[in-house]
Design a protein around this motif. Structure first.
Motif, PDB file in Angstrom:
ATOM      1  N   GLU A 168      26.445 -25.799 -30.341  1.00 25.76           N
ATOM      2  CA  GLU A 168      26.151 -25.770 -31.765  1.00 25.76           C
ATOM      3  C   GLU A 168      27.355 -26.302 -32.531  1.00 25.76           C
ATOM      4  O   GLU A 168      28.460 -26.408 -31.985  1.00 25.76           O
ATOM      5  N   LEU A 169      27.129 -26.627 -33.792  1.00 27.49           N
ATOM      6  CA  LEU A 169      28.188 -27.097 -34.675  1.00 27.49           C
ATOM      7  C   LEU A 169      28.553 -25.977 -35.644  1.00 27.49           C
ATOM      8  O   LEU A 169      27.659 -25.362 -36.243  1.00 27.49           O
ATOM      9  N   ALA A 170      29.830 -25.708 -35.808  1.00 23.20           N
ATOM     10  CA  ALA A 170      30.272 -24.669 -36.722  1.00 23.20           C
ATOM     11  C   ALA A 170      29.806 -24.997 -38.140  1.00 23.20           C
ATOM     12  O   ALA A 170      29.975 -26.112 -38.618  1.00 23.20           O
ATOM     13  N   ASP A 171      29.192 -24.037 -38.802  1.00 26.82           N
ATOM     14  CA  ASP A 171      28.769 -24.160 -40.203  1.00 26.82           C
ATOM     15  C   ASP A 171      27.796 -25.315 -40.447  1.00 26.82           C
ATOM     16  O   ASP A 171      27.791 -25.910 -41.529  1.00 26.82           O
ATOM     17  N   ASP A 172      26.979 -25.657 -39.462  1.00 24.65           N
ATOM     18  CA  ASP A 172      26.001 -26.732 -39.629  1.00 24.65           C
ATOM     19  C   ASP A 172      24.747 -26.406 -38.822  1.00 24.65           C
ATOM     20  O   ASP A 172      24.552 -26.889 -37.708  1.00 24.65           O
ATOM     21  N   ALA A 173      23.888 -25.570 -39.430  1.00 23.71           N
ATOM     22  CA  ALA A 173      22.684 -25.129 -38.726  1.00 23.71           C
ATOM     23  C   ALA A 173      21.732 -26.288 -38.436  1.00 23.71           C
ATOM     24  O   ALA A 173      21.177 -26.390 -37.341  1.00 23.71           O
ATOM     25  N   VAL A 174      21.556 -27.171 -39.422  1.00 26.90           N
ATOM     26  CA  VAL A 174      20.638 -28.301 -39.231  1.00 26.90           C
ATOM     27  C   VAL A 174      21.172 -29.230 -38.145  1.00 26.90           C
ATOM     28  O   VAL A 174      20.427 -29.687 -37.270  1.00 26.90           O
ATOM     29  N   GLY A 175      22.476 -29.502 -38.170  1.00 27.47           N
ATOM     30  CA  GLY A 175      23.084 -30.324 -37.128  1.00 27.47           C
ATOM     31  C   GLY A 175      22.956 -29.688 -35.760  1.00 27.47           C
ATOM     32  O   GLY A 175      22.761 -30.381 -34.751  1.00 27.47           O
ATOM     33  N   SER A 176      23.032 -28.358 -35.716  1.00 29.09           N
ATOM     34  CA  SER A 176      22.897 -27.646 -34.447  1.00 29.09           C
ATOM     35  C   SER A 176      21.485 -27.776 -33.886  1.00 29.09           C
ATOM     36  O   SER A 176      21.298 -27.904 -32.674  1.00 29.09           O
ATOM     37  N   VAL A 177      20.490 -27.769 -34.781  1.00 25.00           N
ATOM     38  CA  VAL A 177      19.101 -27.962 -34.337  1.00 25.00           C
ATOM     39  C   VAL A 177      18.919 -29.381 -33.792  1.00 25.00           C
ATOM     40  O   VAL A 177      18.223 -29.591 -32.793  1.00 25.00           O
ATOM     41  N   ASP A 178      19.574 -30.354 -34.421  1.00 20.54           N
ATOM     42  CA  ASP A 178      19.507 -31.731 -33.914  1.00 20.54           C
ATOM     43  C   ASP A 178      20.088 -31.818 -32.507  1.00 20.54           C
ATOM     44  O   ASP A 178      19.559 -32.537 -31.650  1.00 20.54           O
ATOM     45  N   ILE A 179      21.189 -31.080 -32.269  1.00 21.60           N
ATOM     46  CA  ILE A 179      21.784 -31.058 -30.931  1.00 21.60           C
ATOM     47  C   ILE A 179      20.826 -30.422 -29.936  1.00 21.60           C
ATOM     48  O   ILE A 179      20.652 -30.915 -28.818  1.00 21.60           O
ATOM     49  N   LEU A 180      20.198 -29.320 -30.335  1.00 16.66           N
ATOM     50  CA  LEU A 180      19.230 -28.658 -29.459  1.00 16.66           C
ATOM     51  C   LEU A 180      18.143 -29.639 -29.048  1.00 16.66           C
ATOM     52  O   LEU A 180      17.786 -29.727 -27.865  1.00 16.66           O
ATOM     53  N   ARG A 181      17.640 -30.398 -29.997  1.00 16.67           N
ATOM     54  CA  ARG A 181      16.604 -31.399 -29.688  1.00 16.67           C
ATOM     55  C   ARG A 181      17.133 -32.440 -28.695  1.00 16.67           C
ATOM     56  O   ARG A 181      16.444 -32.820 -27.745  1.00 16.67           O
ATOM     57  N   GLN A 182      18.359 -32.903 -28.910  1.00 15.01           N
ATOM     58  CA  GLN A 182      18.960 -33.903 -28.030  1.00 15.01           C
ATOM     59  C   GLN A 182      19.117 -33.358 -26.606  1.00 15.01           C
ATOM     60  O   GLN A 182      18.791 -34.045 -25.625  1.00 15.01           O
ATOM     61  N   VAL A 183      19.596 -32.129 -26.504  1.00 10.48           N
ATOM     62  CA  VAL A 183      19.823 -31.526 -25.185  1.00 10.48           C
ATOM     63  C   VAL A 183      18.502 -31.299 -24.460  1.00 10.48           C
ATOM     64  O   VAL A 183      18.367 -31.622 -23.270  1.00 10.48           O
ATOM     65  N   ILE A 184      17.520 -30.766 -25.158  1.00  6.01           N
ATOM     66  CA  ILE A 184      16.233 -30.477 -24.517  1.00  6.01           C
ATOM     67  C   ILE A 184      15.525 -31.773 -24.137  1.00  6.01           C
ATOM     68  O   ILE A 184      14.870 -31.858 -23.090  1.00  6.01           O
ATOM     69  N   SER A 185      15.672 -32.818 -24.945  1.00  7.37           N
ATOM     70  CA  SER A 185      15.101 -34.114 -24.594  1.00  7.37           C
ATOM     71  C   SER A 185      15.739 -34.659 -23.321  1.00  7.37           C
ATOM     72  O   SER A 185      15.033 -35.169 -22.423  1.00  7.37           O
ATOM     73  N   ARG A 186      17.045 -34.530 -23.202  1.00 10.16           N
ATOM     74  CA  ARG A 186      17.738 -34.993 -21.985  1.00 10.16           C
ATOM     75  C   ARG A 186      17.309 -34.157 -20.783  1.00 10.16           C
ATOM     76  O   ARG A 186      17.103 -34.683 -19.684  1.00 10.16           O
ATOM     77  N   LEU A 187      17.155 -32.854 -20.990  1.00 11.30           N
ATOM     78  CA  LEU A 187      16.696 -31.972 -19.916  1.00 11.30           C
ATOM     79  C   LEU A 187      15.273 -32.342 -19.499  1.00 11.30           C
ATOM     80  O   LEU A 187      14.952 -32.357 -18.306  1.00 11.30           O
ATOM     81  N   ASP A 188      14.428 -32.671 -20.459  1.00  4.67           N
ATOM     82  CA  ASP A 188      13.054 -33.097 -20.179  1.00  4.67           C
ATOM     83  C   ASP A 188      13.064 -34.349 -19.299  1.00  4.67           C
ATOM     84  O   ASP A 188      12.325 -34.440 -18.312  1.00  4.67           O
ATOM     85  N   ASP A 189      13.912 -35.317 -19.643  1.00  3.14           N
ATOM     86  CA  ASP A 189      14.023 -36.539 -18.834  1.00  3.14           C
ATOM     87  C   ASP A 189      14.492 -36.212 -17.423  1.00  3.14           C
ATOM     88  O   ASP A 189      13.974 -36.748 -16.435  1.00  3.14           O
ATOM     89  N   PHE A 190      15.488 -35.332 -17.322  1.00  8.04           N
ATOM     90  CA  PHE A 190      16.046 -34.963 -16.018  1.00  8.04           C
ATOM     91  C   PHE A 190      14.991 -34.274 -15.154  1.00  8.04           C
ATOM     92  O   PHE A 190      14.800 -34.630 -13.983  1.00  8.04           O
ATOM     93  N   ILE A 191      14.290 -33.315 -15.730  1.00  7.49           N
ATOM     94  CA  ILE A 191      13.264 -32.589 -14.976  1.00  7.49           C
ATOM     95  C   ILE A 191      12.134 -33.556 -14.576  1.00  7.49           C
ATOM     96  O   ILE A 191      11.629 -33.506 -13.452  1.00  7.49           O
ATOM     97  N   GLY A 192      11.786 -34.441 -15.485  1.00  7.03           N
ATOM     98  CA  GLY A 192      10.766 -35.441 -15.166  1.00  7.03           C
ATOM     99  C   GLY A 192      11.167 -36.318 -13.999  1.00  7.03           C
ATOM    100  O   GLY A 192      10.332 -36.705 -13.178  1.00  7.03           O
ATOM    101  N   SER A 193      12.452 -36.647 -13.904  1.00 10.82           N
ATOM    102  CA  SER A 193      12.929 -37.495 -12.813  1.00 10.82           C
ATOM    103  C   SER A 193      12.808 -36.804 -11.459  1.00 10.82           C
ATOM    104  O   SER A 193      12.742 -37.469 -10.423  1.00 10.82           O
ATOM    105  N   LEU A 194      12.763 -35.468 -11.459  1.00 13.05           N
ATOM    106  CA  LEU A 194      12.635 -34.734 -10.199  1.00 13.05           C
ATOM    107  C   LEU A 194      11.205 -34.775  -9.675  1.00 13.05           C
ATOM    108  O   LEU A 194      10.955 -34.462  -8.510  1.00 13.05           O
ATOM    109  N   ASP A 195      10.273 -35.143 -10.545  1.00 12.58           N
ATOM    110  CA  ASP A 195       8.861 -35.204 -10.148  1.00 12.58           C
ATOM    111  C   ASP A 195       8.554 -36.435  -9.302  1.00 12.58           C
ATOM    112  O   ASP A 195       7.515 -36.540  -8.680  1.00 12.58           O
ATOM    113  N   HIS A 196       9.467 -37.416  -9.309  1.00  7.80           N
ATOM    114  CA  HIS A 196       9.204 -38.699  -8.618  1.00  7.80           C
ATOM    115  C   HIS A 196       9.751 -38.684  -7.209  1.00  7.80           C
ATOM    116  O   HIS A 196      10.676 -38.029  -6.876  1.00  7.80           O
TER     117      HIS A 196
END
Length: 196
Positions: A168-196
């Motif tokens: 998370e980013l100190a004193d930036d809740a909206v920015g922290s949510v953007d990071i959460l989206r970025q991390v979960i998107s990368r995790l989604d790609d990683f997990i998807g790659s394990l399906d192949h």
């Protein structure tokens, strides 16, 4: 080693019987917190069975040596992996959970480590010998993250500028949510790659 009890309490979400992902929390970062909550959602979307561990941190844990902490985490994660009779094919761990990186390396289990404790030699050594697909996610403002160590490994790495140990980013809740989206998107790609 101090008394290893009490043990982690598991919570299970059923998906494919032959593909189990073990979700391992941090000290104060339970599976209900955003990173692990949405990691579970991604895993379920990909058809995985999810086994969450909920730590019951022993009294005096803050005074445990690093070796004792490693032993405590490894004992609980080993029990959870063993209980799956070979079906555990992925570990998603947060912070303290990364002390189980040796188990993932030794058993050739894919892993996604969110804010792994790269400043601990045990974790860095385990990640160097890990051959299964591995994702490392950390923030540049996290004192337990080591950019040079992460870059020296042959794993998939996402470093988030200015993010702390909670990604998370100190004193930036909206920015922290953007990071959460970025991390979960990368995790989604990683997990998807394990399906192949």
């Amino acid at each position: 080693m101090p008394d290893p009890s009490p043990f982690a309490v598991p919570t299970r979400f059923d998906g494919a019987s032959g593909r189990v992902a073990l979700v391992v929390p941090g000290v104060g970062y339970s599976p209900a917190r955003p990173l692990l909550h949405f990691a579970r959602g991604v895993l379920l979307q990909h058809g995985w069975t999810v086994q969450e561990l909920w730590w019951q941190i022993p009294d005096g844990f803050s005074r445990f040596t690093v070796d004792d902490r490693v032993a405590w985490v490894e004992q609980q994660v080993s029990q959870a992996v063993d209980a799956e009779a070979g079906a555990c094919r992925l570990i998603v761990g947060k912070s303290l959970g990364s002390l189980a990186s040796g188990i993932a390396a030794d058993r050739n289990i894919a892993a996604a480590w969110l804010t792994p404790v790269l400043t601990t030699d045990h974790v860095a050594r385990a990640l160097r010998r890990a051959e299964a697909p591995t994702l490392l996610v950390g923030g540049s403002a996290d004192k337990l993250w080591d950019s040079r160590t992460a870059e020296s490994l042959r794993h998939d790495v996402l470093e988030v500028p200015s993010a702390d140990h909670s990604l998370e980013l100190a004193d930036d809740a909206v920015g922290s949510v953007d990071i959460l989206r970025q991390v979960i998107s990368r995790l989604d790609d990683f997990i998807g790659s394990l399906d192949h």
